[in-house]
Every structure is written in C-alpha cells, then in structure tokens.
Scaffold this active site. Structure first.
Site, PDB file in Angstrom:
ATOM      1  N   CYS A 101       3.506  10.254   2.924  1.00 31.96           N
ATOM      2  CA  CYS A 101       2.227  10.963   2.971  1.00 31.96           C
ATOM      3  C   CYS A 101       2.248  12.163   2.017  1.00 31.96           C
ATOM      4  O   CYS A 101       3.133  13.010   2.088  1.00 31.96           O
ATOM      5  CB  CYS A 101       1.921  11.420   4.392  1.00 31.96           C
ATOM      6  SG  CYS A 101       0.300  12.180   4.488  1.00 31.96           S
ATOM      7  N   GLY A 224      -3.403  -2.523   1.332  1.00 31.04           N
ATOM      8  CA  GLY A 224      -4.280  -1.527   1.934  1.00 31.04           C
ATOM      9  C   GLY A 224      -5.693  -1.642   1.402  1.00 31.04           C
ATOM     10  O   GLY A 224      -6.525  -2.405   1.910  1.00 31.04           O
TER      11      GLY A 224
HETATM   12  C1  LIG Z   1      -7.140   6.601   2.945  1.00 37.23           C
HETATM   13  C2  LIG Z   1      -5.669   6.273   2.951  1.00 37.23           C
HETATM   14  C3  LIG Z   1      -4.895   6.615   4.046  1.00 37.23           C
HETATM   15  C4  LIG Z   1      -3.529   6.299   4.070  1.00 37.23           C
HETATM   16  N1  LIG Z   1      -2.792   6.587   5.198  1.00 37.23           N
HETATM   17  C5  LIG Z   1      -1.486   6.222   5.235  1.00 37.23           C
HETATM   18  C6  LIG Z   1      -0.717   6.392   6.425  1.00 37.23           C
HETATM   19  O1  LIG Z   1      -1.212   6.821   7.479  1.00 37.23           O
HETATM   20  N2  LIG Z   1       0.592   6.041   6.380  1.00 37.23           N
HETATM   21  C7  LIG Z   1       1.173   5.521   5.242  1.00 37.23           C
HETATM   22  O2  LIG Z   1       2.356   5.209   5.247  1.00 37.23           O
HETATM   23  N3  LIG Z   1       0.452   5.301   4.130  1.00 37.23           N
HETATM   24  C8  LIG Z   1      -0.851   5.617   4.102  1.00 37.23           C
HETATM   25  N4  LIG Z   1      -1.583   5.352   2.985  1.00 37.23           N
HETATM   26  C9  LIG Z   1      -0.957   4.632   1.859  1.00 37.23           C
HETATM   27  C10 LIG Z   1      -1.201   3.109   1.981  1.00 37.23           C
HETATM   28  O3  LIG Z   1      -0.570   2.599   3.141  1.00 37.23           O
HETATM   29  C11 LIG Z   1      -0.649   2.369   0.750  1.00 37.23           C
HETATM   30  O4  LIG Z   1       0.713   2.633   0.623  1.00 37.23           O
HETATM   31  C12 LIG Z   1      -1.365   2.785  -0.534  1.00 37.23           C
HETATM   32  O5  LIG Z   1      -2.758   2.868  -0.347  1.00 37.23           O
HETATM   33  C13 LIG Z   1      -1.072   1.781  -1.674  1.00 37.23           C
HETATM   34  O6  LIG Z   1      -1.426   0.479  -1.293  1.00 37.23           O
HETATM   35  P1  LIG Z   1      -2.832  -0.217  -1.717  1.00 37.23           P
HETATM   36  O7  LIG Z   1      -2.962  -0.105  -3.199  1.00 37.23           O
HETATM   37  O8  LIG Z   1      -2.700  -1.637  -1.239  1.00 37.23           O
HETATM   38  O9  LIG Z   1      -3.917   0.537  -1.022  1.00 37.23           O
HETATM   39  C14 LIG Z   1      -2.937   5.652   2.955  1.00 37.23           C
HETATM   40  C15 LIG Z   1      -3.723   5.313   1.859  1.00 37.23           C
HETATM   41  C16 LIG Z   1      -5.074   5.592   1.844  1.00 37.23           C
HETATM   42  C17 LIG Z   1      -5.901   5.195   0.643  1.00 37.23           C
END
Ligand SMILES: Cc1cc2nc3c(=O)[nH]c(=O)nc-3n(C[C@H](O)[C@H](O)[C@H](O)COP(=O)(O)O)c2cc1C
Length: 322
Positions: A101, A224
């Site tokens: 985070c 995500g």
């Molecule tokens: C709005 C938002 C909230 C997120 N909250 C968390 C979280 O609570 N815990 C975590 O490990 N990663 C969190 N992430 C990171 C995502 O789990 C992920 O690692 C990141 O978005 C990259 O993956 P993606 O391109 O598939 O979205 C968050 C990402 C976004 C965009």
C-alpha cells in the site's frame, strides 16, 4: 496451492482494491464468477489496536463458495500475529500480508510498502504471522519503496519467513499506479524464488494474461482494475484455455449491475449510492472507445434516484451491446 484447472488455465485471483473493490463489487462479480479466489482489501492494524473489533469486518464466507482471503496491514509483529489468529478464528483459509500500500498515512507508520525499506524487518513481521497460525500465509508486495535496490533482498526475506507464495505488483511505492507494471521484474522474481509467484499488474485483456504468463513464467494471475473495466475478463481467460471464446451476455451485465446496487447497505444515502455507481460505471465505460466517448454524459447525469440513474446508464450500455 494455486492449482490450474482441467484446461491448464492458471489459478485466477480477484485483487484486493480498497474503496472501489468493496464487498458490493465483490458480491456482484462473484455472482458472475470465473475466478478461483478473492482477496479482501486490507484491514489496518494500527498500534494499540483492539484486534477483535477490527477483525469483525471480515466475513470469510462473503462470496461462498468462492474463498475470500483476509489481508492485513500493519508493522507491529505481535499485533499482526494476534490479528492473524483472530482471522483464523473467524474462518479465514489464508492470510495475506500487505507490503504494497503506497498511501502515506499508512507508510508513515511503517506498514504497507514501508516494510520494503527494511527486508530484515519485513522478515520479522511475516515470520511472526507465519508462526502464529496454521493456515497458509502469503505476502503481496511492490517491487520496492523508492527504487528496486532491495528487490532481491525483499523477495528472499519474504520467502525465508515461511510464506507459501508471493504476489508481485511490479511497481515501486513512488510509482503509485502510473508507469506500466514492469513484467520483467516478475520474470526476475520467478528466477530468484523457489516458492510460487502470482503475477499482477496491467492485465486488461485475454492477450495480456497470455503474455504475462509466457513472458514471466509466473504460476498464477491476480487481476484488479481489468475486472472493473471488464467483469467478464476471468471467464474470457478461462474460455481461452478451453479453446473457446466467451461472449458476454447482456442479461449477465444487467444482473451484475443490479446486484452491485442491491448489495449496498440500506442506510447508505441516495447520493452515496449514485456516487458509488458512478465509480463502478466509470470503469465499465472505459471498455471501448465508443463507451469512453459516452462516459462524461453518464457521469454528468443529474438523476437523484440511484435506480433511475442505473437504468439510464443501462440504456446507454444497451445501445452498445446490441
Ligand atoms: C483503488 C485501489 C485499491 C487498492 N487496494 C489494495 C489493497 O487493499 N490491498 C492491496 O494489496 N492492493 C491494493 N491495490 C493494488 C491492487 O491489488 C493491484 O495490485 C494493482 O491495482 C495492480 O493490479 P491491476 O493492474 O490488475 O489493477 C489497490 C489498487 C487500487 C487501484
């Protein structure tokens, strides 16, 4: 751990996304299905926390039969261990340690991505959790804090703590979500680690999923934002491995959005409901150039009733789907 399906499709995990990926979204997308497991957004474990009351927000059966792992974020080894035990008591099947985070309110207290500044301390926190529970503990990390100089050390510190696998989101804390995810670092991590590795970052299409697997050799995929833009993405990836094409159905999209609205707690004011719909639909309207062009109109709708707001958005989507 991380089994492939009968068609050799890798284990697919819905990413934790604090805020937008809340329980309303999880319930809506879980009804569509396609993924094997979800990870809940982090539960903060601040200093002097009372773990019992904090833990009560976690419902391991929220998406049953799809398992929902608990993710915890903090830096006090004893409290984190106590929190993990509380999660087990509630029925967790897996605990994930947040080492990614980027929020300053979090990192200021030495949790989240701040753990990546000191691999030795990351090891202490992860090990305290591993030793406290008899269910699998995993760790989700970025590639570093301000740079990737401790990348290898952090991976090894995590592995030596006894975690079952690592999920890598290959951006530093300083990167935020801006620059492209560095899939080459997933490949590098794969060559460093002997435990399984989940690849994550910028999978928006079936082709991205295929490319990440072939370019990195990772063992499973976490998605995500791609699932917010296209809630059928998991099904489409799975169908690809079965040698099929998955065509999203309009009725399923309507059910998905209806479920999202109906999952909102009754006490939520109408304005908040509409804002939440705008947030989710804002992603959905990024799925094609045509919808992207309609996005401002959808967001500027002055409708005061959430149901009518959604119906209006659906009418815009229907034209696109027909
Ligand atoms: C709005 C938002 C909230 C997120 N909250 C968390 C979280 O609570 N815990 C975590 O490990 N990663 C969190 N992430 C990171 C995502 O789990 C992920 O690692 C990141 O978005 C990259 O993956 P993606 O391109 O598939 O979205 C968050 C990402 C976004 C965009």
């Amino acid at each position: 751990m991380l089994p492939k399906d009968a068609n050799n499709c890798p284990f697919l995990i819905l990413a934790p996304m604090e805020g937008v990926g809340d329980s309303c979204f999880r319930k809506a997308i879980a009804a569509l299905g396609g993924f094997d497991e979800a990870v809940r957004d982090f539960i903060r474990v601040p200093k002097n926390a009372h773990v019992k009351s904090l833990a009560s927000v976690y419902d391991p059966h929220e998406l049953a039969p799809i398992p929902l792992a608990a993710q915890i974020m903090g830096s006090d080894p004893e409290l984190m261990a106590a929190m993990a035990q509380e999660m087990v008591r509630l029925g967790a099947h897996r605990i994930d340690l947040n080492c990614g985070c980027p929020s300053n309110t979090v990192t200021g207290r030495g949790a989240g991505s701040s753990l990546l500044k000191e691999p030795g301390y990351l090891h202490i926190v992860a090990k305290a959790i591993v030793q406290a529970v008899d269910i699998p503990v995993t760790l989700k990390m970025r590639s570093g804090y301000s740079d990737i100089s401790l990348f290898r050390e952090n991976l090894l510190a995590a592995q030596e703590s006894g975690v079952r696998y690592i999920t890598l989101h290959p951006r530093t804390k300083v990167d935020g979500y801006g620059p492209p995810a560095r899939w080459d670092l997933i490949a590098e991590a794969k060559s460093i680690l002997s435990i399984p590795l989940v690849g994550n970052g910028d999978i928006l299409t079936v082709q991205h999923a295929i490319d990440m697997l072939s370019q990195t050799g990772c063992d499973a995929l976490m998605i995500g934002r791609g699932s917010l833009i296209n809630p059928f993405l998991f099904h489409q990836i799975r169908a690809h491995f079965a040698g099929q094409r998955y065509q999203p159905r309009w009725d399923d999209l309507v059910c998905y959005l209806d479920r999202y609205l109906s999952a909102m707690p009754e006490e939520i004011p109408e304005k908040t409901r509409i804002n939440k719909l705008k947030q989710l639909l804002g992603f959905l309207f990024k799925s094609s150039d045509e919808l992207q062009a309609l996005r401002p109109t959808m967001l500027q709708n002055q409708q005061k009733d959430a149901r009518f707001f959604l119906d209006h958005a659906l009418s815009m989507l229907a034209n696109h789907y027909s």
